[in-house]
Design an enzyme around this catalytic site. Structure first.
Site, PDB file in Angstrom:
ATOM      1  N   CYS A 172       0.823  -1.200   0.000  1.00 18.01           N
ATOM      2  CA  CYS A 172       0.000   0.000   0.000  1.00 18.01           C
ATOM      3  C   CYS A 172       0.864   1.260   0.000  1.00 18.01           C
ATOM      4  O   CYS A 172       1.684   1.464  -0.895  1.00 18.01           O
ATOM      5  CB  CYS A 172      -0.968  -0.058   1.177  1.00 18.01           C
ATOM      6  SG  CYS A 172      -2.360   1.072   1.076  1.00 18.01           S
ATOM      7  N   HIS A 173       0.731   2.114   1.009  1.00 20.20           N
ATOM      8  CA  HIS A 173       1.513   3.343   1.100  1.00 20.20           C
ATOM      9  C   HIS A 173       2.932   3.110   1.611  1.00 20.20           C
ATOM     10  O   HIS A 173       3.714   4.049   1.697  1.00 20.20           O
ATOM     11  CB  HIS A 173       0.804   4.359   2.002  1.00 20.20           C
ATOM     12  CG  HIS A 173      -0.398   4.983   1.383  1.00 20.20           C
ATOM     13  ND1 HIS A 173      -1.560   4.272   1.121  1.00 20.20           N
ATOM     14  CD2 HIS A 173      -0.634   6.244   0.955  1.00 20.20           C
ATOM     15  CE1 HIS A 173      -2.451   5.071   0.572  1.00 20.20           C
ATOM     16  NE2 HIS A 173      -1.921   6.282   0.453  1.00 20.20           N
TER      17      HIS A 173
END
Length: 195
Positions: free
Chosen positions: A119-120
């Site tokens: 994800c991030h």
């Protein structure tokens, strides 16, 4: 199978599933996972957030759990670890501002050790400038940062369940990819789970 020692960067408002699930699964597989956070000591906690896909233009966010830090960030030496794990959520946004987080990430990359980011989490990889020439998956909102760091962005499939391994990096777009992301990370670690 030899136990591997894995360093895990954690921080307030990291994505709950992307921290709790891999942490517990790697322990279940027999590995040691040291969860560290700048400014926190063993026994301190960080707050997590649950991000979900509910038909809005971006993910929603709800309160998660208190996740216990179990090792001291100030004592971390990348040479003592076999791999690095970076959950997503909002924590990577500010963790990447810490020079030691960047330095440690660069050390893992320079040594060719397995690095798993979801994800991030790729925000830390991009800020550390360690992904140039690699194929890296991440949440779509992080795709421009991945490309600006010189990597080829690998987007999600329709269900966000895909993960991608390129040499020592295994990356994924979001927590629905856990089965594939963690399977590929275990392969990089040399872990064998047999029926």
């Amino acid at each position: 199978m030899a136990q591997k020692k894995i360093l895990m960067f954690v921080g307030d408002y990291m994505e709950d599933y992307e921290a709790m699930v891999p942490f517990q699964m790697l322990l279940m597989a027999g590995h040691r996972v040291d969860a560290v956070c700048p400014g926190k000591k063993p026994g301190d906690t960080v707050k997590t957030a649950i991000h979900d896909f509910e038909g809005d233009q971006t993910y929603s966010e709800k309160a998660g759990h208190n996740f216990a830090v179990n090792a001291d960030f100030d004592q971390v030496n990348p040479d003592d670890y076999d791999a690095l794990l970076i959950p997503g959520g909002r924590a990577p946004e500010y963790l990447r501002l810490n020079p030691r987080v960047i330095k440690h990430t660069q050390a893992f990359a320079a040594a060719g050790k397995p690095i798993a980011a979801i994800c991030h989490g790729a925000q830390i990889l991009a800020a550390a400038r360690v992904i140039e020439g690699y194929e890296i998956s991440a949440y779509p909102a992080v795709g421009p940062e991945v490309e600006l760091a010189g990597a080829k962005y690998i987007g999600p499939n329709d269900t966000f369940t895909n993960a991608h391994t390129d040499r020592n990096f295994v990356t994924a777009p979001a927590w629905p990819a856990h089965p594939e992301w963690i399977r590929q990370f275990l392969e990089l670690l040399g872990t064998r789970i047999e029926p």
